[in-house]
Design an enzyme around this catalytic site. Sequence first.
Site, mmCIF file in Angstrom:
data_model
loop_
_atom_site.group_PDB
_atom_site.id
_atom_site.type_symbol
_atom_site.label_atom_id
_atom_site.label_comp_id
_atom_site.label_asym_id
_atom_site.label_seq_id
_atom_site.Cartn_x
_atom_site.Cartn_y
_atom_site.Cartn_z
ATOM 1 N N LYS A 232 0.858 -1.183 0.000
ATOM 2 C CA LYS A 232 0.000 0.000 0.000
ATOM 3 C C LYS A 232 0.893 1.232 0.000
ATOM 4 O O LYS A 232 1.791 1.344 0.850
ATOM 5 C CB LYS A 232 -0.893 -0.005 1.248
ATOM 6 C CG LYS A 232 -1.945 -1.111 1.237
ATOM 7 C CD LYS A 232 -3.021 -0.831 0.202
ATOM 8 C CE LYS A 232 -4.196 -1.788 0.352
ATOM 9 N NZ LYS A 232 -5.240 -1.555 -0.669
ATOM 10 N N ASP B 199 -0.306 -0.501 -4.502
ATOM 11 C CA ASP B 199 -1.705 -0.055 -4.576
ATOM 12 C C ASP B 199 -1.808 1.347 -3.993
ATOM 13 O O ASP B 199 -1.581 1.550 -2.800
ATOM 14 C CB ASP B 199 -2.601 -1.034 -3.799
ATOM 15 C CG ASP B 199 -4.082 -0.724 -3.948
ATOM 16 O OD1 ASP B 199 -4.429 0.295 -4.586
ATOM 17 O OD2 ASP B 199 -4.905 -1.505 -3.422
ATOM 18 N N GLU C 34 -1.697 -0.448 -8.899
ATOM 19 C CA GLU C 34 -3.146 -0.476 -8.763
ATOM 20 C C GLU C 34 -3.673 0.904 -8.367
ATOM 21 O O GLU C 34 -3.179 1.526 -7.425
ATOM 22 C CB GLU C 34 -3.508 -1.519 -7.689
ATOM 23 C CG GLU C 34 -4.993 -1.736 -7.470
ATOM 24 C CD GLU C 34 -5.259 -2.848 -6.443
ATOM 25 O OE1 GLU C 34 -4.321 -3.598 -6.108
ATOM 26 O OE2 GLU C 34 -6.401 -2.958 -5.976
ATOM 27 N N LYS D 5 -13.664 -7.293 -7.867
ATOM 28 C CA LYS D 5 -14.228 -7.603 -6.550
ATOM 29 C C LYS D 5 -15.739 -7.700 -6.739
ATOM 30 O O LYS D 5 -16.347 -6.770 -7.273
ATOM 31 C CB LYS D 5 -13.930 -6.494 -5.537
ATOM 32 C CG LYS D 5 -12.457 -6.304 -5.220
ATOM 33 C CD LYS D 5 -12.259 -5.193 -4.206
ATOM 34 C CE LYS D 5 -10.788 -4.894 -4.014
ATOM 35 N NZ LYS D 5 -10.553 -3.693 -3.192
HETATM 36 O O1 OSB Z 1 -7.730 -1.529 -2.332
HETATM 37 O O2 OSB Z 1 -7.748 -3.643 -2.550
HETATM 38 C C1 OSB Z 1 -7.990 -2.621 -1.876
HETATM 39 C C2 OSB Z 1 -9.185 -3.723 1.614
HETATM 40 C C3 OSB Z 1 -10.207 -2.821 1.825
HETATM 41 C C4 OSB Z 1 -10.462 -1.872 0.874
HETATM 42 C C5 OSB Z 1 -9.711 -1.805 -0.300
HETATM 43 C C6 OSB Z 1 -8.685 -2.706 -0.535
HETATM 44 C C7 OSB Z 1 -8.417 -3.665 0.454
HETATM 45 C C8 OSB Z 1 -7.335 -4.641 0.347
HETATM 46 C C9 OSB Z 1 -7.501 -5.910 1.124
HETATM 47 O O3 OSB Z 1 -6.324 -4.419 -0.287
HETATM 48 C C10 OSB Z 1 -7.020 -7.122 0.446
HETATM 49 C C11 OSB Z 1 -7.601 -8.376 1.064
HETATM 50 O O4 OSB Z 1 -8.842 -8.516 1.206
HETATM 51 O O5 OSB Z 1 -6.841 -9.291 1.383
HETATM 52 MG MG MG Z 2 -7.042 -1.755 -4.330
#
Ligand code: OSB
Ligand code: MG
Length: 371
Positions: free
Chosen positions: A164, A189, A215, A264
């Site tokens: 992140k 990300d 990302e 997702k």
């Molecule tokens: O940006 O992918 C994302 C969790 C909450 C909101 C947004 C994100 C995420 C994660 C979690 O990156 C990844 C997971 O569920 O293992």
């Molecule tokens: Mg993401």
Amino acid sequence: MKITKAEISIISLPMHTPFETGFGKISHKDEIIVALFTEDGMVGYGESATLSHPVYNHETTESCWLALKNSILPQVVGKDFDTVESFVASYANIVGNTAARAGAECAFWHLLAQKQNTSLKALFGGVQSNIMVGEGVGITNSTEELLGTVESYLQDGFRRIKVKIKPGWDHEPLAAIREHWPDIKLMADGNSQYSLADHAQTLISLEKYDLEMIEQPLASTDFVDHATLQSQTATPVCLDESIENLNDARTAIALGSCKVINIKIGRVGGVLEAMHIHDYAKEHGVTVWSGGMLETGVGRAFSLALASKPAFVHAADLSPYQMYFTDDITAPGLQLQKDGYIAVPDSPGLGFDIDAAKMKQYTTRHHCIEP
Ligand code: OSB
Ligand code: MG
């Protein structure tokens, strides 16, 4: 199948480790579980993955609760459906609220799987038996902490590390990881925290870390600047927040805003829409992977089955619950194999058992919708 009753429950699973992203820290997670009951005694479960605040997308746990309780489920109970298409048509007047719609739809898929005595994988047209899994490292207080976390994830067997990032925390963590592990699959990300006007050079120069993808660096509605960025960097751009439906995917692909899409189920309003995006991406040479929202085992079961479709070629965000939570409502829960893959169940239904006692233990709010 006649739906005689629907129930929604808020499940509050204890989190042992918070997850910090560019939009803030997630240290508490309430998840909505939808249950649909049929005339012949079946129960189908689905999950609506949300956050407490509208910081990732517009939805919150509370807005999702109201959409399910007042707008979606009252249109479903008392009616008879044979197909998922007819089920979603009954609440097609509802716009947005994708996680709410996805929770209801998933519960219906679960009913269908039971009725047809088949797996979600078979219903979704899955072809892969094992899914490669990666893990995400949240924003940490120091590089040492970051490296320690990455080390333990690699030892666990995870096959890709997602970092992140946010302005001011990007080159430092990525450079440190690359120095220690030159060959691992690595990605970043940005969770919409950058702008092209202020950060073009910062983003383009991430190329030197040989990222599998970057990302969602820019705002969710910014298809144009994502396209400009993609034309200027060799790093594949992946869209997450930007893609809420097939039309968003068509826009992104037409403009060249991305080479990869994170799918997702909750963000796109259900499995049907996710499959449309998958098919369209595949036709247009865009690859996809299964993202996560720190779901319970119920939501993860649907994502895992969907990830067995052919265009899912990158490691999934499908880590077992033990990474963030002390417990789950499914048993046995996802099992990461030593090789960093998770097997997609071929057993009928969800492929995982729902533990009724744990459901009850972690339910903090409950509501029943009857005709
Ligand atoms: O940006 O992918 C994302 C969790 C909450 C909101 C947004 C994100 C995420 C994660 C979690 O990156 C990844 C997971 O569920 O293992
Ligand atoms: Mg993401």
